[in-house]
Design a protein around this motif. Structure first.
Motif, short mmCIF file in Angstrom:
data_model
loop_
_atom_site.label_atom_id
_atom_site.label_comp_id
_atom_site.label_asym_id
_atom_site.label_seq_id
_atom_site.Cartn_x
_atom_site.Cartn_y
_atom_site.Cartn_z
N MET A 38 0.88 -1.19 0.04
CA MET A 38 0.36 0.11 0.13
C MET A 38 0.97 1.15 0.20
N LEU A 39 2.11 1.38 1.09
CA LEU A 39 3.20 2.42 0.34
C LEU A 39 3.70 2.46 0.03
N ASP A 40 3.99 1.58 -1.15
CA ASP A 40 4.70 1.96 -1.82
C ASP A 40 3.94 2.21 -3.35
N ASP A 41 2.90 1.50 -3.29
CA ASP A 41 1.89 2.54 -4.33
C ASP A 41 1.59 3.88 -4.12
N LEU A 42 1.29 4.62 -2.74
CA LEU A 42 1.36 5.40 -1.81
C LEU A 42 2.59 6.20 -2.46
N ALA A 43 3.42 5.90 -2.70
CA ALA A 43 4.90 6.10 -3.04
C ALA A 43 5.28 7.15 -4.54
N MET A 44 4.62 5.92 -5.05
CA MET A 44 4.25 5.85 -6.42
C MET A 44 3.03 6.39 -7.07
N ARG A 45 1.96 7.10 -6.30
CA ARG A 45 1.40 7.99 -6.83
C ARG A 45 1.43 9.09 -6.97
N LEU A 46 2.70 9.42 -5.38
CA LEU A 46 2.98 10.77 -4.96
C LEU A 46 3.53 11.11 -6.27
N ALA A 47 4.68 10.33 -6.31
CA ALA A 47 5.71 10.68 -7.42
C ALA A 47 5.44 10.78 -9.19
N SER A 48 4.37 10.38 -8.67
CA SER A 48 3.32 11.03 -10.37
C SER A 48 2.95 11.68 -10.28
N ARG A 49 3.08 12.10 -9.45
CA ARG A 49 1.57 13.35 -8.79
C ARG A 49 2.83 14.82 -9.12
N ARG A 50 4.04 14.33 -8.76
CA ARG A 50 5.16 15.53 -8.94
C ARG A 50 5.47 15.63 -9.70
N GLU A 51 5.59 14.41 -10.87
CA GLU A 51 6.28 14.89 -12.23
C GLU A 51 5.08 15.38 -12.82
N TRP A 52 3.70 15.27 -13.46
CA TRP A 52 2.46 15.87 -13.36
C TRP A 52 2.04 17.23 -12.96
N ALA A 53 3.08 17.59 -11.99
CA ALA A 53 2.85 19.22 -11.61
C ALA A 53 4.02 20.14 -12.39
N HIS A 54 5.47 19.08 -12.65
CA HIS A 54 5.87 19.82 -13.48
C HIS A 54 6.28 20.08 -14.69
#
Length: 234
Positions: free
Chosen positions: A205-221
């Protein structure tokens, strides 16, 4: 918000140690271990910031009040910081909420100020009985009401979490346990009012969370880069 669960009866010492390492690595709120593993968990997690929780009257809840109190006192002395106790399910189904409340209060007293989470085991209860169990738990001084042991026919449901959240004051937390295996399931129950989660799939679950947050940061960038005017127009 996660109590990493290590309660399966067949777990070996090596498997428990691996689970404790997972709880430490991912910064779980607690690790919830079998009573016999409390000493090991306390030693392994000292200084990690991960608290050690354990269970009383688990998983069926049919022990006497004196037995549950004695178990609680022994586990607290061994270093347990949180107690998840199973109510006397049959007595609640009988309509004897007074007995259930008295038993919870006795365990709360034996815990000496440490949080007690009261497992109602909702699979066996009607909605009316769930509400009565929540009310008894709050009157008895419980810190949380909890959906399930994970060893009955069913676990946490959205309907039960919503009902339990509605049935206790904001001073009492709601713990969802049993079948909370994905991040989406956890987030759904969180929106409905669960404040703590019992889970065995903490790492996934927390690996999934980390991936989603990373994707969100990349999208925002990338979005920010696209919105920047060309250099000559700045």
């Amino acid at each position: 918000m996660i109590d990493h669960s290590l309660l399966r009866p067949e777990l070996t010492r090596e498997e428990v140690l691996a689970g404790l390492a997972t709880a430490r690595a991912y910064g779980a709120a607690t690790v919830c271990v079998r009573p016999a593993d409390v000493g090991l968990a306390v030693a392994e997690l000292r200084g990690s910031g991960v608290a050690v929780g354990t269970v009383v009257g688990f998983p069926h809840g049919g022990a006497t009040t004196a037995t549950k109190v004695g178990e609680t006192a022994e586990l607290v002395a061994a270093g347990a910081a949180e107690i998840d106790m199973v109510i006397d399910i049959g007595r609640l189904r009988d309509g004897d909420a007074g007995h259930v409340e008295e038993q919870i209060a006795a365990v709360v007293a034996a815990a000496g100020g440490r949080p007690v989470k009261v497992i109602l085991e909702n699979w066996y209860l009607s909605d009316e009985q769930k509400v009565a169990g929540c009310a008894a738990s709050e009157r008895a001084g419980a810190a949380y009401v909890k959906t399930s042991t994970g060893f009955a026919g069913g676990g946490a449901t959205a309907a039960d979490v919503a009902l339990m959240r509605h049935s206790v004051s904001p001073a009492v937390g709601v713990k969802a346990a049993g079948g909370v295996r994905t991040l989406d399931a956890l987030l759904t129950l969180r929106e409905l009012g669960a404040t703590r989660f019992g889970a065995t799939t903490t790492a996934a679950m927390l690996d999934d969370l980390a991936m989603r947050l990373a994707s969100r940061r990349e999208w925002a960038h990338r979005s920010g880069m696209e919105k920047r005017p060309p250099a000559g127009r700045r």
